[in-house]
Design an enzyme around this catalytic site. Structure first.
Site, PDB file in Angstrom:
ATOM      1  N   ARG A 175     -25.292  66.642 -41.787  1.00 22.98           N
ATOM      2  CA  ARG A 175     -23.954  66.060 -41.837  1.00 22.98           C
ATOM      3  C   ARG A 175     -23.947  64.692 -41.181  1.00 22.98           C
ATOM      4  NH1 ARG A 175     -20.094  65.156 -38.336  1.00 22.98           N
ATOM      5  NH2 ARG A 175     -21.122  66.302 -36.677  1.00 22.98           N
ATOM      6  N   THR A 176     -23.196  63.790 -41.785  1.00 20.72           N
ATOM      7  CA  THR A 176     -22.841  62.537 -41.128  1.00 20.72           C
ATOM      8  C   THR A 176     -21.328  62.442 -41.156  1.00 20.72           C
ATOM      9  OG1 THR A 176     -23.036  61.265 -43.179  1.00 20.72           O
ATOM     10  CG2 THR A 176     -24.961  61.306 -41.724  1.00 20.72           C
ATOM     11  N   SER A 177     -20.782  61.656 -40.242  1.00 21.03           N
ATOM     12  CA  SER A 177     -19.329  61.561 -40.126  1.00 21.03           C
ATOM     13  C   SER A 177     -18.702  60.727 -41.225  1.00 21.03           C
ATOM     14  CB  SER A 177     -18.956  60.968 -38.759  1.00 21.03           C
ATOM     15  OG  SER A 177     -19.437  61.810 -37.743  1.00 21.03           O
ATOM     16  N   THR A 178     -19.406  59.707 -41.688  1.00 14.18           N
ATOM     17  CA  THR A 178     -18.829  58.822 -42.701  1.00 14.18           C
ATOM     18  C   THR A 178     -19.811  58.599 -43.843  1.00 14.18           C
ATOM     19  OG1 THR A 178     -19.646  56.826 -41.618  1.00 14.18           O
ATOM     20  CG2 THR A 178     -17.450  57.598 -40.965  1.00 14.18           C
ATOM     21  N   GLN A 186     -22.981  56.225 -43.591  1.00 14.20           N
ATOM     22  CA  GLN A 186     -24.125  56.601 -42.765  1.00 14.20           C
ATOM     23  C   GLN A 186     -25.196  57.287 -43.620  1.00 14.20           C
ATOM     24  OE1 GLN A 186     -21.966  59.028 -39.922  1.00 14.20           O
ATOM     25  NE2 GLN A 186     -22.091  57.415 -38.381  1.00 14.20           N
TER      26      GLN A 186
END
Length: 183
Positions: A7-10, A13
């Site tokens: 997972r990345t936040s945005t 990324q």
């Protein structure tokens, strides 16, 4: 079965997400769930991964913060996995690999997670103090509202018959911002 979660936040990324995917594949994951989602919001692919896992499986993540932002959430996930006979491996946990299938791994996870949450809380306190100081000195005014600078364009597009969703998509702002600009 080894199942990975990345997972990345945005969405910008992508390099970080790709690095996680490479690490999970190298660790032997047969199936990987990945997404761009804030750690504080709904994570559909994590939910899907947790539903996918079966007794005897192991969930792999590259770092603890990919799985949970706080100790309570992390321990709830670990407890759920443990009750279902599913292990958790964190590939890079302060330079070490953590495996919750051992008592030592569970202890390390709980201790390090508590320290990580403590550090995050302290960082947020320092950040708030810095913002308050900057505000008192007149140096901090906050983020400039981007939608209100486009209020004329929003009203024009609305008068042309576009929906709020279409206006938001065209201008790169949220529907909520469009709604505020129109009221």
């Amino acid at each position: 079965m080894l199942t990975g979660y990345a997972r990345t936040s945005t969405t910008d990324q992508t390099a970080g997400l790709e690095a996680q995917l490479v690490a999970l594949k190298a660790a032997g994951c047969e199936k990987i769930f990945s997404e761009h989602a804030s750690g504080a919001k709904q994570r559909d692919q994590l939910d899907e991964a947790l539903r996918f896992l079966r007794e005897g499986d192991t969930l792999l993540v590259t770092k603890m913060d990919r799985l949970a932002r706080d100790l309570r959430t992390l321990l709830a996930v670990v407890d759920d996995l443990d009750k279902r006979g599913i292990g958790l491996r964190i590939l890079d946990f302060a330079g070490e690999t953590i495996n919750t299938r051992s008592a030592t791994g569970r202890l390390q996870l709980a201790m390090f997670a508590a320290f990580a949450e403590f550090e995050r809380t302290m960082m947020l306190e320092r950040q708030r103090a810095g913002i308050e100081k900057a505000k008192s000195e007149g140096k901090y005014t906050g983020r400039k509202p981007s939608a209100m600078t486009q209020q004329d364009a929003i009203k024009s597009l609305a008068s042309d018959g576009l929906t709020r969703a279409a206006i938001a998509a065209q201008l790169g702002i949220s529907e909520r911002s469009v709604y505020r600009a129109l009221t």
